[in-house]
Scaffold this motif. Structure first.
Motif, PDB file in Angstrom:
ATOM      1  N   ALA A  51       0.830  -1.205   0.000  1.00 46.17           N
ATOM      2  CA  ALA A  51       0.000   0.000   0.000  1.00 46.17           C
ATOM      3  C   ALA A  51       0.868   1.260   0.000  1.00 46.17           C
ATOM      4  N   GLN A  52       1.949   1.252   0.794  1.00 47.56           N
ATOM      5  CA  GLN A  52       2.857   2.406   0.831  1.00 47.56           C
ATOM      6  C   GLN A  52       3.560   2.594  -0.509  1.00 47.56           C
ATOM      7  N   GLN A  53       3.963   1.490  -1.143  1.00 47.55           N
ATOM      8  CA  GLN A  53       4.609   1.580  -2.452  1.00 47.55           C
ATOM      9  C   GLN A  53       3.650   2.137  -3.498  1.00 47.55           C
ATOM     10  N   ASP A  54       2.396   1.688  -3.465  1.00 44.79           N
ATOM     11  CA  ASP A  54       1.392   2.202  -4.403  1.00 44.79           C
ATOM     12  C   ASP A  54       1.160   3.689  -4.194  1.00 44.79           C
ATOM     13  N   LYS A  55       1.112   4.105  -2.930  1.00 40.48           N
ATOM     14  CA  LYS A  55       0.914   5.524  -2.613  1.00 40.48           C
ATOM     15  C   LYS A  55       2.090   6.365  -3.104  1.00 40.48           C
ATOM     16  N   GLU A  59       2.041   9.281  -6.046  1.00 41.47           N
ATOM     17  CA  GLU A  59       2.514  10.645  -5.810  1.00 41.47           C
ATOM     18  C   GLU A  59       3.592  11.028  -6.817  1.00 41.47           C
ATOM     19  N   LEU A  60       4.504  10.112  -7.107  1.00 38.07           N
ATOM     20  CA  LEU A  60       5.556  10.374  -8.083  1.00 38.07           C
ATOM     21  C   LEU A  60       4.963  10.591  -9.473  1.00 38.07           C
ATOM     22  N   ASP A  61       3.994   9.743  -9.850  1.00 36.43           N
ATOM     23  CA  ASP A  61       3.335   9.902 -11.147  1.00 36.43           C
ATOM     24  C   ASP A  61       2.653  11.261 -11.247  1.00 36.43           C
ATOM     25  N   GLU A  62       1.969  11.683 -10.179  1.00 37.12           N
ATOM     26  CA  GLU A  62       1.287  12.971 -10.201  1.00 37.12           C
ATOM     27  C   GLU A  62       2.279  14.114 -10.368  1.00 37.12           C
ATOM     28  N   LYS A  63       3.423  14.041  -9.688  1.00 43.49           N
ATOM     29  CA  LYS A  63       4.444  15.089  -9.812  1.00 43.49           C
ATOM     30  C   LYS A  63       5.016  15.124 -11.222  1.00 43.49           C
ATOM     31  N   LEU A  64       5.289  13.939 -11.788  1.00 45.40           N
ATOM     32  CA  LEU A  64       5.827  13.874 -13.144  1.00 45.40           C
ATOM     33  C   LEU A  64       4.824  14.408 -14.165  1.00 45.40           C
ATOM     34  N   ILE A  65       3.564  14.049 -14.005  1.00 43.19           N
ATOM     35  CA  ILE A  65       2.531  14.520 -14.925  1.00 43.19           C
ATOM     36  C   ILE A  65       2.361  16.026 -14.798  1.00 43.19           C
ATOM     37  N   GLU A  66       2.348  16.525 -13.568  1.00 46.07           N
ATOM     38  CA  GLU A  66       2.214  17.968 -13.353  1.00 46.07           C
ATOM     39  C   GLU A  66       3.369  18.719 -14.009  1.00 46.07           C
ATOM     40  N   GLY A  67       4.587  18.212 -13.849  1.00 41.45           N
ATOM     41  CA  GLY A  67       5.755  18.830 -14.472  1.00 41.45           C
ATOM     42  C   GLY A  67       5.676  18.783 -15.983  1.00 41.45           C
ATOM     43  N   SER A 126      -6.138  15.704 -16.625  1.00 37.65           N
ATOM     44  CA  SER A 126      -6.398  15.602 -15.190  1.00 37.65           C
ATOM     45  C   SER A 126      -5.844  14.284 -14.696  1.00 37.65           C
ATOM     46  N   HIS A 127      -5.207  14.370 -13.561  1.00 38.85           N
ATOM     47  CA  HIS A 127      -4.666  13.176 -12.923  1.00 38.85           C
ATOM     48  C   HIS A 127      -4.753  13.411 -11.428  1.00 38.85           C
ATOM     49  N   GLY A 128      -5.539  12.614 -10.769  1.00 42.28           N
ATOM     50  CA  GLY A 128      -5.760  12.847  -9.337  1.00 42.28           C
ATOM     51  C   GLY A 128      -6.596  14.099  -9.154  1.00 42.28           C
ATOM     52  N   LYS A 129      -6.119  15.014  -8.317  1.00 35.08           N
ATOM     53  CA  LYS A 129      -6.865  16.242  -8.058  1.00 35.08           C
ATOM     54  C   LYS A 129      -6.366  17.416  -8.898  1.00 35.08           C
ATOM     55  N   ASP A 130      -5.315  17.193  -9.709  1.00 30.21           N
ATOM     56  CA  ASP A 130      -4.729  18.259 -10.505  1.00 30.21           C
ATOM     57  C   ASP A 130      -5.347  18.311 -11.896  1.00 30.21           C
ATOM     58  N   PHE A 131      -5.561  19.533 -12.370  1.00 32.51           N
ATOM     59  CA  PHE A 131      -6.107  19.748 -13.703  1.00 32.51           C
ATOM     60  C   PHE A 131      -5.190  20.689 -14.463  1.00 32.51           C
ATOM     61  N   GLY A 132      -5.170  20.575 -15.756  1.00 34.15           N
ATOM     62  CA  GLY A 132      -4.377  21.460 -16.593  1.00 34.15           C
ATOM     63  C   GLY A 132      -4.763  21.247 -18.037  1.00 34.15           C
TER      64      GLY A 132
END
Length: 141
Positions: A51-55, A59-67, A126-132
């Motif tokens: 569960a921690q690895q998935d979390k 989070e890493l995927d969201e940061k990469l997508i946001e960037g 959109s990925h998670g709570k981030d939109f762009g």
């Protein structure tokens, strides 16, 4: 009986969850199909680690997508397709093709329907709570 789910099970829970179910359900359905394991201390610890690895991965995927979306906002992707004289494409530009060229996961690109015309389009992401969004341009060959 407490069990740790190894895979998502309809009406029972998601993978990694610790659930209470009847002995018969666990012994006759979940265990033979390898959908769950007994809730031993070792299995509970393994479920926590997974569960921690998935979390962390999420989070890493969201940061990469946001960037990547921030980077794409400053540039414009160009798609070259065959079109008729009225500007209609013979082959549409779909979310999979856009995601591949933008180096984003396909599920992050929120395209209502494939693009079938020439022009400039704003593509929502959109990925998670981030939109762009970012712009693409479809030009004729």
């Amino acid at each position: 009986m407490k069990v740790v789910l190894l895979k998502d099970v309809k009406d029972t829970g998601r993978a990694g969850a610790v659930v209470e179910c009847s002995d018969g359900h666990a012994l006759n359905f979940l265990f033979p199909r390898k959908l769950a394991a007994a809730a031993t201390p070792a299995n509970l610890k393994q479920a926590e680690i997974r569960a921690q690895q998935d979390k962390d991965r999420k989070e890493l995927d969201e940061k990469l997508i946001e960037g990547r979306v921030t980077q794409l906002a400053t540039e414009k992707l160009t798609f070259t397709k065959k079109a008729n004289e009225k500007g209609h494409l013979y082959d549409a530009v779909d979310a999979k093709e856009i995601a591949e060229k933008a180096q984003l996961p396909e599920e992050a690109v929120r395209l209502e329907r494939p693009i079938k015309e020439l022009g400039t389009f704003s593509i929502p992401v959109s990925h998670g709570k981030d939109f762009g969004s970012f712009d693409i341009e479809v030009v004729a060959e």
